[in-house]
Design a protein around this motif. Structure first.
Motif, mmCIF file in Angstrom:
data_model
loop_
_atom_site.group_PDB
_atom_site.id
_atom_site.type_symbol
_atom_site.label_atom_id
_atom_site.label_comp_id
_atom_site.label_asym_id
_atom_site.label_seq_id
_atom_site.Cartn_x
_atom_site.Cartn_y
_atom_site.Cartn_z
ATOM 1 N N THR A 433 41.416 50.072 33.461
ATOM 2 C CA THR A 433 42.495 50.837 32.817
ATOM 3 C C THR A 433 43.430 51.426 33.862
ATOM 4 O O THR A 433 44.655 51.268 33.792
ATOM 5 N N VAL A 434 42.863 52.120 34.839
ATOM 6 C CA VAL A 434 43.682 52.768 35.871
ATOM 7 C C VAL A 434 44.460 51.731 36.658
ATOM 8 O O VAL A 434 45.657 51.902 36.934
ATOM 9 N N HIS A 435 43.813 50.633 37.010
ATOM 10 C CA HIS A 435 44.475 49.589 37.805
ATOM 11 C C HIS A 435 45.685 49.031 37.068
ATOM 12 O O HIS A 435 46.760 48.843 37.664
ATOM 13 N N GLN A 436 45.538 48.787 35.781
ATOM 14 C CA GLN A 436 46.659 48.206 35.026
ATOM 15 C C GLN A 436 47.765 49.220 34.774
ATOM 16 O O GLN A 436 48.943 48.868 34.757
ATOM 17 N N VAL A 437 47.392 50.475 34.554
ATOM 18 C CA VAL A 437 48.434 51.512 34.390
ATOM 19 C C VAL A 437 49.253 51.632 35.669
ATOM 20 O O VAL A 437 50.493 51.617 35.649
ATOM 21 N N LEU A 438 48.576 51.761 36.806
ATOM 22 C CA LEU A 438 49.287 51.936 38.070
ATOM 23 C C LEU A 438 50.070 50.680 38.460
ATOM 24 O O LEU A 438 51.092 50.776 39.154
ATOM 25 N N GLY A 439 49.621 49.535 38.005
ATOM 26 C CA GLY A 439 50.286 48.295 38.364
ATOM 27 C C GLY A 439 51.446 47.927 37.461
ATOM 28 O O GLY A 439 52.114 46.907 37.690
ATOM 29 N N ASN A 440 51.731 48.753 36.451
ATOM 30 C CA ASN A 440 52.801 48.439 35.499
ATOM 31 C C ASN A 440 54.160 48.817 36.105
ATOM 32 O O ASN A 440 54.573 49.968 36.106
ATOM 33 N N THR A 441 54.848 47.815 36.611
ATOM 34 C CA THR A 441 56.136 48.087 37.280
ATOM 35 C C THR A 441 57.221 48.499 36.301
ATOM 36 O O THR A 441 58.233 49.074 36.703
ATOM 37 N N ASP A 452 47.744 53.770 49.188
ATOM 38 C CA ASP A 452 46.382 53.824 49.712
ATOM 39 C C ASP A 452 45.554 54.933 49.063
ATOM 40 O O ASP A 452 45.897 56.112 49.151
ATOM 41 N N GLY A 453 44.485 54.549 48.371
ATOM 42 C CA GLY A 453 43.545 55.503 47.812
ATOM 43 C C GLY A 453 43.933 56.083 46.463
ATOM 44 O O GLY A 453 43.133 56.807 45.858
ATOM 45 N N LEU A 454 45.127 55.768 45.952
ATOM 46 C CA LEU A 454 45.578 56.414 44.716
ATOM 47 C C LEU A 454 44.758 55.963 43.512
ATOM 48 O O LEU A 454 44.346 56.800 42.690
ATOM 49 N N SER A 455 44.520 54.679 43.387
ATOM 50 C CA SER A 455 43.778 54.186 42.231
ATOM 51 C C SER A 455 42.379 54.802 42.172
ATOM 52 O O SER A 455 41.932 55.266 41.112
ATOM 53 N N GLU A 456 41.704 54.840 43.311
ATOM 54 C CA GLU A 456 40.360 55.417 43.359
ATOM 55 C C GLU A 456 40.392 56.917 43.029
ATOM 56 O O GLU A 456 39.498 57.436 42.338
ATOM 57 N N ALA A 457 41.427 57.604 43.515
ATOM 58 C CA ALA A 457 41.532 59.048 43.266
ATOM 59 C C ALA A 457 41.787 59.338 41.788
ATOM 60 O O ALA A 457 41.199 60.269 41.218
ATOM 61 N N GLU A 459 40.940 57.456 39.237
ATOM 62 C CA GLU A 459 39.696 57.164 38.517
ATOM 63 C C GLU A 459 38.686 58.293 38.691
ATOM 64 O O GLU A 459 38.049 58.749 37.719
ATOM 65 N N LEU A 460 38.548 58.779 39.918
ATOM 66 C CA LEU A 460 37.628 59.883 40.186
ATOM 67 C C LEU A 460 38.033 61.133 39.410
ATOM 68 O O LEU A 460 37.187 61.818 38.815
ATOM 69 N N ALA A 461 39.335 61.447 39.393
ATOM 70 C CA ALA A 461 39.819 62.643 38.698
ATOM 71 C C ALA A 461 39.553 62.543 37.195
ATOM 72 O O ALA A 461 39.131 63.527 36.567
ATOM 73 N N ILE A 462 39.782 61.366 36.613
ATOM 74 C CA ILE A 462 39.546 61.215 35.175
ATOM 75 C C ILE A 462 38.057 61.348 34.862
ATOM 76 O O ILE A 462 37.671 61.973 33.859
ATOM 77 N N ASN A 463 37.231 60.812 35.712
ATOM 78 C CA ASN A 463 35.782 60.964 35.499
ATOM 79 C C ASN A 463 35.370 62.426 35.528
ATOM 80 O O ASN A 463 34.566 62.887 34.704
#
Length: 482
Positions: A433-441, A452-457, A459-463
């Motif tokens: 979900t996060v990957h596709q949201v962030l990748g939506n140009t 760098d590190g945004l997608s992981e951050a 995901e961590l924040a939502i968890n």
């Protein structure tokens, strides 16, 4: 209680018309007309205003019934203290409806002492209408009306350069004056008007981009008896506004001499380039607004004031502004911090109830324009993530799931965006979900997975949000980066 008019008020109507104003709505009356009233009172500017109704349905008839008079109430917070003021604005000389009296509209162009054209016809007002013709009385569009108005003045004063006007639009679009001038030139070409007229527009008239900033709730219908209780007359055009006032106008020393606001206490800034001020407003005021909406709603707040007054969300927004946004801006730090303090005072204004749900409209596009540039600039400057903006971003993405703790969230966006998020939240795991949201140009004009590190951050924040709620979730999120 008697109705407000000049006979009752015992005031004369003899100011020369120096300003033609397209628009009679609450904002112009609480902002521009108020500003010229201050110039008249404090500097002896001696300027009368003629108001032109820009659309077929408007309030000019009511304005004329009160002889152009109305009361402005300003209320707000300054340095933590409540401030209130009321002022009778009395510089409007006449109101004209060009749909009913087109000749009277054109006659304004012949006013000898006329110097300024002001407008606020909404963001959609500065637009080109290919159906407008020179023969229409009047054309549909505001730029079409203004083109005919300028042409009438050009002809009446026989091309005199001294008869040129200073055009200062206040519509909330960037480069508003440049856009207006471009459309006027387009009408000149479409209508086959003379090259001499085009030269006069380009060389005798000046067009000045602006930034206007004041919240104007308008007519206080829910509390009108309370307002009338402070007056000894009945005023059907009462307008209420916040105390804060900022008008930035692109111009030179000559314009500053023509508009001597520097001799008053009004915050009117005539500067060579207004873009830094626009960036400041978008990043600090609008950015903080946008960042707080999903955060505040998930936390349980209802209003902007609730959010900035709360010990957790208020500290969060304060830190986001001062620690993450301001360091990315190139203006003087003291000036930025003073503006930010004013913004927080405005957010605390007890007289203006800004529901978070009502400003949740189009939050994705707002985040892209108002918050994302600060986030990306912070990363570029510091080579690390701004954790508060990242957490606010996570709250935004979680907000677009549509429900929180079994309660529907006030999503208010394009149906395609809402439907797309529904599909994304139905994906089998959060990482996708996060990957596709962030990748939506389409949303962001870039693939944010490359930060760098945004997608992981995110995901961590939502968890942490899901497991611990907003406040504890944020604390645990930040701790994981220590």
């Amino acid at each position: 209680m008697k109705n407000l008019n000049r006979e009752f008020n015992n005031s004369v109507n003899n100011l020369p018309i120096k300003v033609v104003q397209f628009g009679e709505g609450n904002f112009l009356r609480a902002f521009v007309d108020y500003a010229f009233q201050v110039l008249n009172d404090e500097v002896g500017f001696n300027a009368g205003v003629a108001v032109v109704q820009p659309i077929e349905k408007g309030m000019v008839s009511l304005l004329n019934e009160q002889d152009g008079l109305y009361t402005l109430f300003t209320k707000g917070i300054k340095d933590g203290a409540e401030v209130q003021e009321k002022i009778l604005v009395k510089n409007i000389i006449k109101g004209i409806d060009p749909y009913k009296d087109f000749k009277a509209f054109l006659a304004l162009a012949k006013e000898k002492e006329l110097e300024f054209v002001i407008s606020n016809t909404t963001e959609a007002g500065i637009s080109f209408d290919e159906n407008d013709t020179q023969e229409m009385q009047p054309p549909n569009s505001f730029p079409g009306k203004l083109t005919l108005f300028l042409h009438e003045r050009f002809q009446y004063f026989k091309r005199s350069k001294d008869s040129g006007l200073t055009v200062i639009p206040c519509e909330l679009i960037n480069y508003n004056a440049d856009t207006l001038k471009t459309i006027i030139l387009k009408y000149i070409s479409l209508w086959g008007l003379s090259g001499d007229f085009k030269h006069w527009v380009l060389n005798a008239c000046t067009f000045h981009n602006t930034l206007v900033d004041r919240i104007v709730p308008g007519y206080p219908k829910d509390d009108i008896e309370e307002y009338h209780g402070q007056l000894n007359y009945k005023d059907r055009l009462i307008v209420s506004a916040e105390a804060f006032f900022l008008w930035v106008i692109e111009g030179d020393a000559y314009l500053k001499e023509k508009l001597p606001f520097h001799k008053t206490d009004l915050d009117v800034r005539i500067v060579p380039d207004m873009q830094p001020y626009r960036t400041r407003k978008v990043r600090i005021l609008n950015g903080a607004h946008t960042a707080m909406v999903p955060l505040g709603l998930l936390y349980g707040n209802e209003t902007v004031k609730d959010t900035v007054d709360d010990s957790f969300t208020g500290t969060f927004i304060h830190s986001l502004i001062f620690e993450e946004v301001i360091p990315t801006l190139e203006m003087d730090k003291r000036e930025l911090e003073d503006f930010a303090k004013d913004v927080l005072d405005r957010f605390r204004n007890p007289f203006i109830k800004h529901q978070l749900s009502s400003i949740a409209l189009n939050s994705i596009s707002k985040f892209k324009v108002r918050v994302l540039p600060s986030l990306l600039e912070y990363v570029q400057l510091n080579k690390r993530l701004p954790l508060k903006m990242v957490f606010a971003f996570a709250c935004l993405i979680r907000f677009y799931q549509g429900q929180w703790k079994g309660v529907d969230l006030p999503l208010n966006d394009d149906a395609a965006i809402i439907d797309n998020f529904k599909k994304l939240w139905d994906l089998p795991n959060l990482s996708n979900t996060v990957h596709q949201v962030l990748g939506n140009t389409y949303y962001w004009d870039t693939d944010l997975n490359n930060v760098d590190g945004l997608s992981e951050a995110i995901e961590l924040a939502i968890n942490h949000l899901e497991a611990n709620g907003v406040e504890e979730g944020f604390t645990k999120f930040v701790d994981s980066y220590k």
